[in-house]
Write a protein that holds these residues in place. Structure first.
Motif, short mmCIF file in Angstrom:
data_model
loop_
_atom_site.label_atom_id
_atom_site.label_comp_id
_atom_site.label_asym_id
_atom_site.label_seq_id
_atom_site.Cartn_x
_atom_site.Cartn_y
_atom_site.Cartn_z
N PHE A 69 -10.42 0.82 8.48
CA PHE A 69 -9.40 0.65 7.21
C PHE A 69 -9.15 -0.82 7.64
O PHE A 69 -9.02 -1.95 6.99
N ASN A 70 -8.78 -1.05 8.98
CA ASN A 70 -7.90 -2.49 9.46
C ASN A 70 -9.04 -3.22 9.29
O ASN A 70 -8.79 -4.54 8.78
N SER A 71 -10.38 -3.10 9.34
CA SER A 71 -11.33 -4.22 9.60
C SER A 71 -11.53 -4.71 7.87
O SER A 71 -12.15 -5.78 7.74
N THR A 72 -11.23 -3.95 7.05
CA THR A 72 -11.38 -4.18 5.51
C THR A 72 -10.22 -5.31 5.24
O THR A 72 -10.23 -5.91 4.21
N LEU A 73 -9.21 -5.45 5.92
CA LEU A 73 -7.96 -6.16 5.60
C LEU A 73 -8.21 -7.59 5.99
O LEU A 73 -7.45 -8.60 5.37
N GLY A 75 3.94 -0.86 7.99
CA GLY A 75 3.14 -1.87 7.96
C GLY A 75 2.61 -2.01 6.31
O GLY A 75 2.62 -3.02 5.61
N CYS A 76 2.61 -0.83 5.83
CA CYS A 76 2.48 -0.63 4.39
C CYS A 76 3.53 -1.50 3.41
O CYS A 76 3.11 -1.73 2.24
N SER A 77 4.88 -1.40 3.90
CA SER A 77 5.87 -2.35 3.43
C SER A 77 5.75 -3.72 3.16
O SER A 77 6.30 -4.45 2.59
N ARG A 78 4.59 -4.19 4.16
CA ARG A 78 4.49 -5.65 4.22
C ARG A 78 3.74 -6.33 2.95
O ARG A 78 2.96 -5.72 2.42
N THR A 79 4.05 -7.48 2.81
CA THR A 79 3.44 -8.17 1.52
C THR A 79 2.09 -8.48 1.91
O THR A 79 1.42 -8.82 0.82
N SER A 80 1.51 -8.86 3.01
CA SER A 80 0.38 -9.47 3.42
C SER A 80 -0.36 -8.41 4.30
O SER A 80 0.06 -7.59 4.87
N LYS A 100 -5.29 9.10 4.77
CA LYS A 100 -5.75 10.16 5.30
C LYS A 100 -5.46 10.11 6.90
O LYS A 100 -4.92 11.06 7.42
N PHE A 101 -5.46 8.82 7.38
CA PHE A 101 -5.09 8.47 8.63
C PHE A 101 -3.53 8.67 9.02
O PHE A 101 -3.26 9.18 9.96
N TRP A 102 -2.75 8.34 8.09
CA TRP A 102 -1.25 8.49 8.08
C TRP A 102 -1.03 9.94 7.93
O TRP A 102 -0.31 10.51 8.69
N HIS A 137 0.95 -1.02 -0.01
CA HIS A 137 0.00 -0.16 -0.03
C HIS A 137 0.93 1.14 0.01
O HIS A 137 2.09 1.32 0.46
N ARG A 138 0.37 2.38 -0.30
CA ARG A 138 1.08 3.65 -0.47
C ARG A 138 0.56 4.33 0.82
O ARG A 138 -0.54 5.10 0.74
#
Length: 116
Positions: free
Chosen positions: A111-115, A53-58, A8-10, A2-3
């Motif tokens: 957002f986390n709930s969508t993952l 966390g955005c750098s993680r692949t899963s 917005k939260f970042w 992810h970018r």
């Protein structure tokens, strides 16, 4: 991946961190290694964990870092309450900073709930 800069939260957590640095610059000198240090490190941790966390692949790994960032949000909230209790910040500051922080928490949690 992810970018993180697009979230917005970042963006809000980064701005919030800057605001915490400005707020704590007015704390008593003897709090330099106490609440000042704790508040600054915890606020830095929010945006840093989102980015890492955005750098993680899963999504599972990303979610784990968002949970850590959420923990840092609640750590900051507790430290702001202590700062108010000790008379280092005003009630208005407490309310404004907490409101911003809770906006970040809500967005990040949603957002986390969508993952999953």
């Amino acid at each position: 991946m992810h970018r993180y800069k697009d979230f917005k939260f970042w963006q809000m957590s980064r701005s919030f961190c800057k605001d915490i640095y400005l707020l704590t610059s007015k704390f008593p000198e003897d709090e330099k290694y106490g609440l000042v240090s704790q508040l600054r490190r915890a606020s830095v941790s929010i945006s840093s964990n989102i980015a890492e966390g955005c750098s993680r692949t899963s999504n599972k790994d990303f979610s784990r870092f968002l949970v850590i960032a959420l923990g840092s949000c609640y750590e900051v909230e507790t430290q702001l309450l202590l700062s108010y209790d000790l008379g280092f910040i005003s009630k208005t500051d407490l309310e404004n900073y907490t409101e911003t922080l809770m906006s970040v928490v809500k967005m990040m949690s949603k957002f986390n709930s969508t993952l999953s």
